[in-house]
Design an enzyme around this catalytic site. Structure first.
Site, PDB file in Angstrom:
ATOM      1  NE  ARG A   1      -1.831  -5.915   7.224  1.00 30.73           N
ATOM      2  CZ  ARG A   1      -2.938  -6.488   6.772  1.00 30.73           C
ATOM      3  NH1 ARG A   1      -3.525  -7.454   7.462  1.00 30.73           N
ATOM      4  NH2 ARG A   1      -3.470  -6.103   5.627  1.00 30.73           N
TER       5      ARG A   1
ATOM      6  CG  HIS B   1      -4.774  -6.607  -0.399  1.00 29.52           C
ATOM      7  ND1 HIS B   1      -5.974  -6.840   0.226  1.00 29.52           N
ATOM      8  CD2 HIS B   1      -4.770  -7.371  -1.524  1.00 29.52           C
ATOM      9  CE1 HIS B   1      -6.676  -7.708  -0.515  1.00 29.52           C
ATOM     10  NE2 HIS B   1      -5.971  -8.038  -1.582  1.00 29.52           N
TER      11      HIS B   1
ATOM     12  CG  ASN C   1      -3.415  -2.696   7.062  1.00 32.99           C
ATOM     13  OD1 ASN C   1      -3.391  -2.158   5.950  1.00 32.99           O
ATOM     14  ND2 ASN C   1      -4.393  -3.485   7.445  1.00 32.99           N
TER      15      ASN C   1
ATOM     16  CE  LYS D   1      -3.738  -2.553   2.306  1.00 32.77           C
ATOM     17  NZ  LYS D   1      -4.587  -2.679   3.526  1.00 32.77           N
TER      18      LYS D   1
ATOM     19  CG  PHE E   1     -13.220   1.362   7.524  1.00 37.38           C
ATOM     20  CD1 PHE E   1     -12.674   0.776   6.378  1.00 37.38           C
ATOM     21  CD2 PHE E   1     -13.860   0.530   8.439  1.00 37.38           C
ATOM     22  CE1 PHE E   1     -12.754  -0.587   6.151  1.00 37.38           C
ATOM     23  CE2 PHE E   1     -13.947  -0.847   8.221  1.00 37.38           C
ATOM     24  CZ  PHE E   1     -13.402  -1.409   7.068  1.00 37.38           C
TER      25      PHE E   1
ATOM     26  NE  ARG F   1      -6.004 -12.975   4.784  1.00 36.77           N
ATOM     27  CZ  ARG F   1      -6.806 -11.904   4.853  1.00 36.77           C
ATOM     28  NH1 ARG F   1      -6.692 -10.923   3.959  1.00 36.77           N
ATOM     29  NH2 ARG F   1      -7.701 -11.797   5.802  1.00 36.77           N
TER      30      ARG F   1
ATOM     31  CD  GLU G   1      -8.248  -9.521  -3.998  1.00 36.65           C
ATOM     32  OE1 GLU G   1      -7.053  -9.668  -3.661  1.00 36.65           O
ATOM     33  OE2 GLU G   1      -9.189  -9.477  -3.175  1.00 36.65           O
TER      34      GLU G   1
ATOM     35  CE1 TYR H   1      -9.224  -3.522   0.650  1.00 34.53           C
ATOM     36  CE2 TYR H   1      -8.467  -1.588  -0.531  1.00 34.53           C
ATOM     37  CZ  TYR H   1      -8.206  -2.681   0.271  1.00 34.53           C
ATOM     38  OH  TYR H   1      -6.923  -2.925   0.702  1.00 34.53           O
TER      39      TYR H   1
ATOM     40  CB  THR I   1      -6.985  -6.640   9.757  1.00 37.46           C
ATOM     41  OG1 THR I   1      -7.359  -7.784   8.983  1.00 37.46           O
ATOM     42  CG2 THR I   1      -7.406  -5.383   9.029  1.00 37.46           C
TER      43      THR I   1
HETATM   44  P1  RTP Z   1      -6.486  -6.440   3.237  1.00 39.97           P
HETATM   45  O1  RTP Z   1      -7.746  -6.696   2.437  1.00 39.97           O
HETATM   46  O2  RTP Z   1      -5.918  -5.059   3.046  1.00 39.97           O
HETATM   47  O3  RTP Z   1      -5.461  -7.525   3.120  1.00 39.97           O
HETATM   48  O4  RTP Z   1      -6.894  -6.428   4.748  1.00 39.97           O
HETATM   49  P2  RTP Z   1      -7.699  -7.486   5.589  1.00 39.97           P
HETATM   50  O5  RTP Z   1      -8.308  -8.546   4.733  1.00 39.97           O
HETATM   51  O6  RTP Z   1      -6.758  -7.885   6.668  1.00 39.97           O
HETATM   52  O7  RTP Z   1      -8.829  -6.567   6.191  1.00 39.97           O
HETATM   53  P3  RTP Z   1     -10.295  -6.146   5.688  1.00 39.97           P
HETATM   54  O8  RTP Z   1     -11.205  -6.306   6.815  1.00 39.97           O
HETATM   55  O9  RTP Z   1     -10.635  -6.763   4.366  1.00 39.97           O
HETATM   56  O10 RTP Z   1     -10.096  -4.588   5.468  1.00 39.97           O
HETATM   57  C1  RTP Z   1      -9.444  -4.094   4.347  1.00 39.97           C
HETATM   58  C2  RTP Z   1      -8.590  -2.933   4.713  1.00 39.97           C
HETATM   59  O11 RTP Z   1      -9.391  -1.850   5.124  1.00 39.97           O
HETATM   60  C3  RTP Z   1      -8.710  -1.084   6.104  1.00 39.97           C
HETATM   61  N1  RTP Z   1      -9.503  -1.022   7.321  1.00 39.97           N
HETATM   62  N2  RTP Z   1      -9.628   0.073   8.016  1.00 39.97           N
HETATM   63  N3  RTP Z   1     -11.522   0.297  11.088  1.00 39.97           N
HETATM   64  C4  RTP Z   1     -10.786   0.737  10.096  1.00 39.97           C
HETATM   65  O12 RTP Z   1     -10.402   1.876  10.025  1.00 39.97           O
HETATM   66  C5  RTP Z   1     -10.401  -0.231   9.061  1.00 39.97           C
HETATM   67  N4  RTP Z   1     -10.761  -1.499   9.015  1.00 39.97           N
HETATM   68  C6  RTP Z   1     -10.188  -2.008   7.896  1.00 39.97           C
HETATM   69  C7  RTP Z   1      -7.375  -1.757   6.352  1.00 39.97           C
HETATM   70  O13 RTP Z   1      -6.383  -1.121   5.527  1.00 39.97           O
HETATM   71  C8  RTP Z   1      -7.624  -3.172   5.899  1.00 39.97           C
HETATM   72  O14 RTP Z   1      -6.429  -3.812   5.524  1.00 39.97           O
END
Ligand code: RTP
Length: 155
Positions: A109, A122, A119, A16, A64, A92, A133, A56, A98
Site C-alpha cells: 500500500r 486484503h 487500498n 481487490k 462506509f 500484514r 476466510e 466483511y 490500512t
Molecule cells: P483489509 O481487511 O482489507 O485487509 O483491511 P484492514 O484490515 O487493513 O482494514 P479494516 O479496518 O478491516 O477495513 C477493511 C477495509 O474496509 C475499507 N475501509 N474503508 N473509512 C473508510 O472509508 C474505510 N475504512 C476501511 C478498506 O478497503 C479496508 O481495507
C-alpha cells in the site's frame, strides 16, 4: 530446518478490484513469492454481494460498509491462500497500514496506493481468520497441498 505443523499458518490474501484493473496482480503476487511463502490457492473471481457482506460482516455497522461492498464487487478479485511460519503477521507487514498514506514505503500500500477506499489488497488479521476466510472464499479441491520436488526441473 523443518517447521512444526503448529507453527505453520494460513492466510487469505486478496487483490481487490483496483489492483486487478491497474495491472498490479503480478507485482503483488511477486512480493509474497519473493518473501518465501507458499502459494496454496489462486483464482480470479467475481465476488457476489452476499459473499462480500459475509467476509466483511464485522464492519456491518460502519458508515462506509455499503461503499466497501460496492468496491469489492465492482470487478474481479484475485483470491489467494498463502502458507508459512508467521505468514499472517508478516503478510500484514508486507501489505502496510490500512490507510495507504500512513503505509511505509516498501509496503504494497505504501508503494502502490493512495486512498483507504482503494487500498488494493486484503490480508487476514489473525490465524483463525486466515483459516475462516480461506474456507469462505475457496471450495474444497481448489486448494493444493504441495511440496517442492528435489529433482532439477531441466537437465
Ligand atoms: P483489509 O481487511 O482489507 O485487509 O483491511 P484492514 O484490515 O487493513 O482494514 P479494516 O479496518 O478491516 O477495513 C477493511 C477495509 O474496509 C475499507 N475501509 N474503508 N473509512 C473508510 O472509508 C474505510 N475504512 C476501511 C478498506 O478497503 C479496508 O481495507
Amino acid at each position: 530446518l523443518v517447521a512444526s505443523m503448529e507453527e505453520v499458518e494460513q492466510t487469505y490474501i486478496m487483490i481487490k478490484p483496483d489492483g486487478v484493473q491497474r495491472g498490479l496482480v503480478g507485482e503483488i503476487i511477486s512480493r509474497f513469492e519473493r518473501k518465501g511463502f507458499k502459494l496454496t490457492g489462486l483464482k480470479l473471481f467475481q465476488c457476489p454481494k452476499e459473499l462480500a457482506e459475509e467476509h466483511y460482516k464485522d464492519l456491518q455497522s460502519k458508515p462506509f460498509f455499503p461503499k466497501l461492498i460496492d468496491y469489492i464487487t465492482s470487478g474481479p478479485v484475485v483470491c489467494m491462500g498463502w502458507e508459512g511460519v508467521g505468514v499472517v503477521a508478516s503478510a500484514r507487514k508486507l501489505i502496510g497500514a490500512t490507510n495507504p498514506l500512513n503505509a511505509e514505503p516498501g509496503t504494497i500500500r505504501g508503494d502502490l496506493a493512495v486512498q483507504t477506499g482503494r487500498n488494493v489488497v486484503h490480508g487476514s488479521d489473525s490465524p483463525d481468520n486466515g483459516k475462516r476466510e480461506i474456507a469462505l472464499w475457496f471450495k474444497e479441491g481448489e486448494l493444493c497441498a504441495w511440496a517442492a520436488v528435489q529433482e532439477p526441473w531441466l537437465m
